[in-house]
Design a protein around this motif. Structure first.
Motif, PDB file in Angstrom:
ATOM      1  N   ALA A  35      31.733 101.305  50.089  1.00  0.00           N
ATOM      2  CA  ALA A  35      31.195 102.475  50.789  1.00  0.00           C
ATOM      3  C   ALA A  35      31.854 102.631  52.155  1.00  0.00           C
ATOM      4  CB  ALA A  35      29.681 102.344  50.927  1.00  0.00           C
ATOM      5  N   GLU A  36      32.068 101.481  52.829  1.00  0.00           N
ATOM      6  CA  GLU A  36      32.633 101.548  54.173  1.00  0.00           C
ATOM      7  C   GLU A  36      34.124 101.924  54.136  1.00  0.00           C
ATOM      8  OE1 GLU A  36      32.178  97.944  56.549  1.00  0.00           O
ATOM      9  OE2 GLU A  36      33.939  98.666  57.648  1.00  0.00           O
ATOM     10  N   LYS A  37      34.883 101.180  53.336  1.00  0.00           N
ATOM     11  CA  LYS A  37      36.336 101.381  53.364  1.00  0.00           C
ATOM     12  C   LYS A  37      36.735 102.706  52.720  1.00  0.00           C
ATOM     13  CE  LYS A  37      37.178  96.983  54.664  1.00  0.00           C
ATOM     14  NZ  LYS A  37      37.936  96.432  55.742  1.00  0.00           N
ATOM     15  N   LEU A  38      35.959 103.139  51.714  1.00  0.00           N
ATOM     16  CA  LEU A  38      36.313 104.407  51.066  1.00  0.00           C
ATOM     17  C   LEU A  38      35.582 105.583  51.713  1.00  0.00           C
ATOM     18  CD1 LEU A  38      36.453 103.274  47.318  1.00  0.00           C
ATOM     19  CD2 LEU A  38      38.262 103.305  49.023  1.00  0.00           C
ATOM     20  N   GLN A  39      34.871 105.262  52.799  1.00  0.00           N
ATOM     21  CA  GLN A  39      34.191 106.288  53.610  1.00  0.00           C
ATOM     22  C   GLN A  39      33.234 107.147  52.789  1.00  0.00           C
ATOM     23  OE1 GLN A  39      36.982 108.291  56.180  1.00  0.00           O
ATOM     24  NE2 GLN A  39      38.059 106.399  56.619  1.00  0.00           N
ATOM     25  N   TRP A  40      32.402 106.450  51.977  1.00  0.00           N
ATOM     26  CA  TRP A  40      31.366 107.170  51.241  1.00  0.00           C
ATOM     27  C   TRP A  40      30.259 107.476  52.226  1.00  0.00           C
ATOM     28  CZ3 TRP A  40      30.872 103.574  46.319  1.00  0.00           C
ATOM     29  CH2 TRP A  40      32.017 103.759  45.524  1.00  0.00           C
ATOM     30  N   ILE A  87      43.855  92.331  60.467  1.00  0.00           N
ATOM     31  CA  ILE A  87      44.343  92.993  61.681  1.00  0.00           C
ATOM     32  C   ILE A  87      45.198  94.189  61.241  1.00  0.00           C
ATOM     33  CG2 ILE A  87      44.242  90.975  63.185  1.00  0.00           C
ATOM     34  CD1 ILE A  87      47.312  90.689  62.804  1.00  0.00           C
ATOM     35  N   GLY A  88      44.966  94.599  59.963  1.00  0.00           N
ATOM     36  CA  GLY A  88      45.712  95.717  59.404  1.00  0.00           C
ATOM     37  C   GLY A  88      44.852  96.966  59.407  1.00  0.00           C
ATOM     38  N   TYR A  89      45.127  97.851  58.477  1.00  0.00           N
ATOM     39  CA  TYR A  89      44.457  99.148  58.441  1.00  0.00           C
ATOM     40  C   TYR A  89      43.232  99.096  57.530  1.00  0.00           C
ATOM     41  CZ  TYR A  89      43.778 103.882  56.650  1.00  0.00           C
ATOM     42  OH  TYR A  89      43.235 105.056  56.202  1.00  0.00           O
ATOM     43  N   LEU A  90      43.455  98.884  56.222  1.00  0.00           N
ATOM     44  CA  LEU A  90      42.334  98.966  55.275  1.00  0.00           C
ATOM     45  C   LEU A  90      41.632  97.619  55.114  1.00  0.00           C
ATOM     46  CD1 LEU A  90      40.925 100.989  53.425  1.00  0.00           C
ATOM     47  CD2 LEU A  90      42.496 100.340  51.604  1.00  0.00           C
ATOM     48  N   GLY A  91      42.379  96.604  54.815  1.00  0.00           N
ATOM     49  CA  GLY A  91      41.806  95.259  54.704  1.00  0.00           C
ATOM     50  C   GLY A  91      40.731  95.139  53.651  1.00  0.00           C
TER      51      GLY A  91
END
Ligand code: NAD
Ligand code: ATP
Length: 309
Positions: free
Chosen positions: A291-296, A105-109
């Motif tokens: 890929a998702e969290k680092l916005q690749w 329920i945080g930001y990056l997780g």
């Protein structure tokens, strides 16, 4: 319940069904009250025994104040927050075989598994044993050279940093018994594979697949621009000393300050004897998370916003 990796450590027995949990919750998160009410109602309905524990705020000596939950007989820890919440849970359960499941329920997780939107559906599966455990390397840190040795532990990283000292520090590092180099820098990060996507990545370190048996040594803003991150075997102890000419520094573990450092100290970092068992939904692919969290992007489909006319 399969293990994701082939751990050097023997796997532990986790019941096929979860009957009792510790819910470790960060109440400072915006959505925490709503999620807590829904989660409690859900776990009650499933007749799961629960103990609720709240995260501690940042404070002096937090590392030593965290309290030990290692003796807990729960089948699973559910850490509700972000990565920092899961890290705090790992500290309080360190050495315990109880798997930790992160609900983001945080930001990056980055190291969490369950999403707040899918919490009921995903937790139902987990409670029925539909999860895998990734055994994550942790590190132990020892500061010797004073009357009383100071010991630390980390899931992400140990950092020798100049802290509030405005000057660069000089740090001598050796791997095993072999000298590595002297860094003149703002700090030095020893990261586990889990921690490789945290501070170490921001300092230019490599991303390490989470079950590799390695550690990384990465300088922060080294004055010698050719200094780079080094990946070493996790069986090799790392020894660090401040150079005689160095200004003061401090040691942090997973973002918590544990000691001031003097040039009489020797800091030894080695792989902890017990890994940290982190539970994931079986379909979670680490590389998709990256890929998702680092916005690749990498799909080649999106046109640059400001193309040639
Ligand atoms: N410049 C930086 O990137 C920087 C600076 C200081 C500390 N940190 C990291 O913060 C960690 C402590 O976390 P915190 O939540 O208590 O501090 P924090 O509140 O300062 O958060 C640090 C950020 O790092 C992310 N993070 C933490 N662990 C991660 C991981 N394993 N992979 C990817 N991202 C991760 C968190 O989601 C958060 O966004 C430390 O272990 C250190 O690695 C990073
Ligand atoms: N009881 C508390 N009171 C105040 N602040 C707290 C408390 N417990 C934790 N915190 C703060 O929350 C942070 C951890 O939050 P969280 O779990 O969301 O991690 P995060 O690093 O912000 O990760 P993410 O980017 O995934 O949200 C800690 O760094 C700490 O500063």
């Amino acid at each position: 319940m399969p293990l994701v990796n082939s751990p050097a450590n023997p796997s532990h027995a986790v019941p096929a069904k979860i009957g009792s949990v510790v819910v470790f919750i960060n109440r400072t998160k915006t959505d925490s009250q709503r999620i807590a009410v829904a989660l409690k109602a859900f776990l009650d309905r499933k007749k799961i025994r629960q103990e609720w524990v709240e995260t501690l705020p940042p404070q002096r000596n937090l590392f030593r104040k965290m309290g030990d939950l290692r003796e807990s007989k729960a089948d699973m820890v559910i850490a509700v927050g972000g990565d920092g919440t899961l890290l705090q849970a790992a500290h309080r359960f360190r050495g315990s075989p109880v798997p930790i499941l992160g609900v983001n329920i945080g930001y990056l997780g980055f190291i969490t598994s369950v999403t707040s939107e899918g919490i009921r559906r995903q937790l139902s599966r987990v409670l029925n044993g539909d999860f895998v455990v990734s055994e994550r390397t942790a590190i132990e840190v020892l500061i010797s050279g004073e009357k009383k040795a100071v010991a630390g532990w980390a899931l992400n990283d140990a950092i020798i940093t100049r802290g509030s000292n405005p000057h660069m520090i000089s740090v001598n590092a050796s791997i095993g018994k072999r000298r590595l180099t002297k860094y003149r820098c703002d700090g030095l990060i020893i990261a586990t594979p889990t921690g490789s996507t945290a501070y170490s990545l921001a300092a230019g370190g490599p991303i390490i697949s989470p079950e590799c048996s390695v550690l990384t040594v990465t300088p922060i803003c080294p004055q010698a621009l050719t200094n780079r991150s080094v990946v070493i075997d996790s069986t090799e102890p790392i020894e660090i000393r401040l150079d005689r000419a160095s200004g003061p520094a401090e040691l942090q573990v997973d973002g918590m300050r544990i000691a001031k450092l003097e040039n009489t100290h020797t800091i030894t970092v080695k792989t902890a004897s017990a890994p940290v068992p982190i539970a994931f939904l079986p379909e979670i692919n680490y590389y998709d998370v990256l890929a998702e969290k680092l916005q690749w992007r990498g799909d080649g489909l999106s046109k640059p916003k400001y193309g040639h006319s």
